[in-house]
Design an enzyme around this catalytic site. Sequence first.
Site, PDB file in Angstrom:
ATOM      1  N   CYS A  22       5.493   5.696   9.500  1.00 54.18           N
ATOM      2  CA  CYS A  22       6.008   4.918   8.365  1.00 54.18           C
ATOM      3  C   CYS A  22       7.476   5.164   8.057  1.00 54.18           C
ATOM      4  O   CYS A  22       8.299   4.290   8.262  1.00 54.18           O
ATOM      5  CB  CYS A  22       5.154   5.179   7.127  1.00 54.18           C
ATOM      6  N   ALA A  31      12.788  21.323   3.034  1.00 54.99           N
ATOM      7  CA  ALA A  31      13.700  21.263   4.186  1.00 54.99           C
ATOM      8  C   ALA A  31      12.972  21.796   5.418  1.00 54.99           C
ATOM      9  O   ALA A  31      12.079  22.628   5.310  1.00 54.99           O
ATOM     10  CB  ALA A  31      14.947  22.090   3.908  1.00 54.99           C
ATOM     11  N   GLU A  59       0.852  -1.188   0.000  1.00 57.36           N
ATOM     12  CA  GLU A  59       0.000   0.000   0.000  1.00 57.36           C
ATOM     13  C   GLU A  59       0.889   1.240   0.000  1.00 57.36           C
ATOM     14  O   GLU A  59       1.875   1.275   0.719  1.00 57.36           O
ATOM     15  CB  GLU A  59      -0.830  -0.051   1.299  1.00 57.36           C
TER      16      GLU A  59
HETATM   17  C1  UGA Z   1       4.507   7.780   3.713  1.00 55.15           C
HETATM   18  C2  UGA Z   1       4.641   7.667   2.177  1.00 55.15           C
HETATM   19  O1  UGA Z   1       4.656   8.973   1.600  1.00 55.15           O
HETATM   20  C3  UGA Z   1       3.481   6.867   1.595  1.00 55.15           C
HETATM   21  O2  UGA Z   1       3.642   6.696   0.193  1.00 55.15           O
HETATM   22  C4  UGA Z   1       3.445   5.488   2.292  1.00 55.15           C
HETATM   23  O3  UGA Z   1       2.355   4.700   1.812  1.00 55.15           O
HETATM   24  C5  UGA Z   1       3.288   5.695   3.790  1.00 55.15           C
HETATM   25  O4  UGA Z   1       4.395   6.467   4.283  1.00 55.15           O
HETATM   26  C6  UGA Z   1       3.252   4.338   4.432  1.00 55.15           C
HETATM   27  O5  UGA Z   1       4.277   3.657   4.405  1.00 55.15           O
HETATM   28  O6  UGA Z   1       2.189   3.900   4.869  1.00 55.15           O
HETATM   29  P1  UGA Z   1       3.029   9.320   5.346  1.00 55.15           P
HETATM   30  O7  UGA Z   1       3.732   8.668   6.484  1.00 55.15           O
HETATM   31  O8  UGA Z   1       1.557   9.493   5.392  1.00 55.15           O
HETATM   32  O9  UGA Z   1       3.324   8.527   3.973  1.00 55.15           O
HETATM   33  O10 UGA Z   1       3.682  10.767   5.215  1.00 55.15           O
HETATM   34  P2  UGA Z   1       4.463  11.605   4.115  1.00 55.15           P
HETATM   35  O11 UGA Z   1       3.533  12.461   3.377  1.00 55.15           O
HETATM   36  O12 UGA Z   1       5.384  10.739   3.340  1.00 55.15           O
HETATM   37  O13 UGA Z   1       5.330  12.550   5.074  1.00 55.15           O
HETATM   38  C7  UGA Z   1       6.284  11.967   5.962  1.00 55.15           C
HETATM   39  C8  UGA Z   1       7.012  13.015   6.734  1.00 55.15           C
HETATM   40  O14 UGA Z   1       7.917  13.702   5.885  1.00 55.15           O
HETATM   41  C9  UGA Z   1       6.163  14.096   7.405  1.00 55.15           C
HETATM   42  O15 UGA Z   1       6.620  14.278   8.726  1.00 55.15           O
HETATM   43  C10 UGA Z   1       6.411  15.324   6.551  1.00 55.15           C
HETATM   44  O16 UGA Z   1       6.277  16.503   7.280  1.00 55.15           O
HETATM   45  C11 UGA Z   1       7.839  15.098   6.118  1.00 55.15           C
HETATM   46  N1  UGA Z   1       8.219  15.786   4.866  1.00 55.15           N
HETATM   47  C12 UGA Z   1       7.578  15.529   3.709  1.00 55.15           C
HETATM   48  C13 UGA Z   1       9.269  16.713   4.889  1.00 55.15           C
HETATM   49  O17 UGA Z   1       9.882  16.968   5.943  1.00 55.15           O
HETATM   50  N2  UGA Z   1       9.614  17.356   3.736  1.00 55.15           N
HETATM   51  C14 UGA Z   1       8.983  17.107   2.555  1.00 55.15           C
HETATM   52  O18 UGA Z   1       9.349  17.723   1.548  1.00 55.15           O
HETATM   53  C15 UGA Z   1       7.930  16.170   2.545  1.00 55.15           C
END
Ligand code: UGA
Length: 434
Positions: free
Chosen positions: A260, A252, A146
């Site tokens: 996850c 950043a 997923e």
């Molecule tokens: C992540 C993946 O993006 C999904 O594709 C995956 O299905 C999911 O894990 C999972 O394994 O179930 P998610 O944990 O919902 O999804 O969150 P993300 O949107 O990936 O963000 C993760 C973290 O990265 C957040 O804390 C966000 O603030 C941070 N982030 C994101 C940054 O610091 N910089 C960015 O440019 C993008």
Amino acid sequence: MRLSVIGCGYLGAVHAAAMASIGHEVVGIDVDEAKIAALRAGSAPFFEPGLSEILTSGVASGRLTFTTEMAAASGAAVHFLAVGTPQTTGGHAADLTFVNAAVEGLLPYLRPGDIVAGKSTVPVGTAARLAALIEPTGATLVWNPEFLREGWAVQDTVDPDRLVVGVTAGATDVVQTMKDVYHTAVAKGTPFIVTDYATAELVKVAANAFLATKISFINAMAEVAEVTGADVTQLADAIGFDQRIGRRFLGAGIGFGGGCLPKDIRAFTARAEELGRAESVGFLREVDAINLRRRDRAVQLVVGALDGVVFQKKVAVLGAAFKPHSDDIRDSPALEVASRLKGLGADVVVTDPQALENAARVHPQLTYEPSLDETLRGADVVVLVTEWDEYRRQLTPEHAGSLVAQRVVVDGRNSYDPALWRAAGWTYYGMGRP
Ligand code: UGA
């Protein structure tokens, strides 16, 4: 089709409701009675945009039911495994207790011809082990990872950017059944990748490892920017125009958290060590270390902004969730920064549009305030840690300035335009920006 979904957390509850929304008859099964009672009443046990609507309509249509009884899985053509695989206590590997228990509990109800579809994120090699347990019942295991993002989970489930199904050789009927499950996405021409178990398992962890690496790469550039006077936001914009690089996930700031990315890169490292390939993913330790250092940096910036005197200073922390559009606080960088400042003696007040209840349960030592204005009132420093629209777009430097004691802001997500805040009399600190 009749489907069962075992595990009704962030993944399973959304999957069950989304599958009912595209016409299937679905039973969601979980051991947590409170969660099942909420879902039965059509109410989402966590904040996820769009979930309540499809839950309510699914339950009302009679096609979506929830129970704590595994026996209810009987008669479903496909059984989805959607239980959690958290980090083990005291180690980096994934804890497979819930996956093993779900399979064991399901075995007595499997019939020949049934499909068990694994969705949980597991260490490579798990599917082959589970298949050996499942095959004697005449059922077949497929691995169907997923990729949903919290906050966009409904959309990502109904309309994913790709579908991956890992099977054993020659399982053509099984592949067709999986296409029937995802009939709306398949009809739209969504890429449908049929592969082996190991590849399917690895696709998932590789995708999350890549995303984590992309974030830590730009945060490493932020560290270099900090000692050179460069601006990491402009750097990200400039390299992001190269389509091979792309601007997404080059934000950043205080880094990634959640249920996850952090635990998946650690579990991947632990699994690679078991497989004798520690060196292949050794860089993920660095990815993890860079990520955690950004939390330190945010704390340092706040302390510096207060001229080193934190004790009894009011710190307004905007955000508690690990990212916007979610009430999930698992490994939230926002709450870690808040807790560390509290530990240094600051009067920390945390606000968040959705995550305060969850945050208060896990970090009872912090003060929580639902109103943004009250959080800002009298603050000596404002710290943006989760870039909700309420804090990013809707909050103006003038309005915030009318409430605080000192116009000092630490922008942990590089979400504000420094020129705009400085023009309104604020001292602005970003992450990797001058
Ligand atoms: C992540 C993946 O993006 C999904 O594709 C995956 O299905 C999911 O894990 C999972 O394994 O179930 P998610 O944990 O919902 O999804 O969150 P993300 O949107 O990936 O963000 C993760 C973290 O990265 C957040 O804390 C966000 O603030 C941070 N982030 C994101 C940054 O610091 N910089 C960015 O440019 C993008």
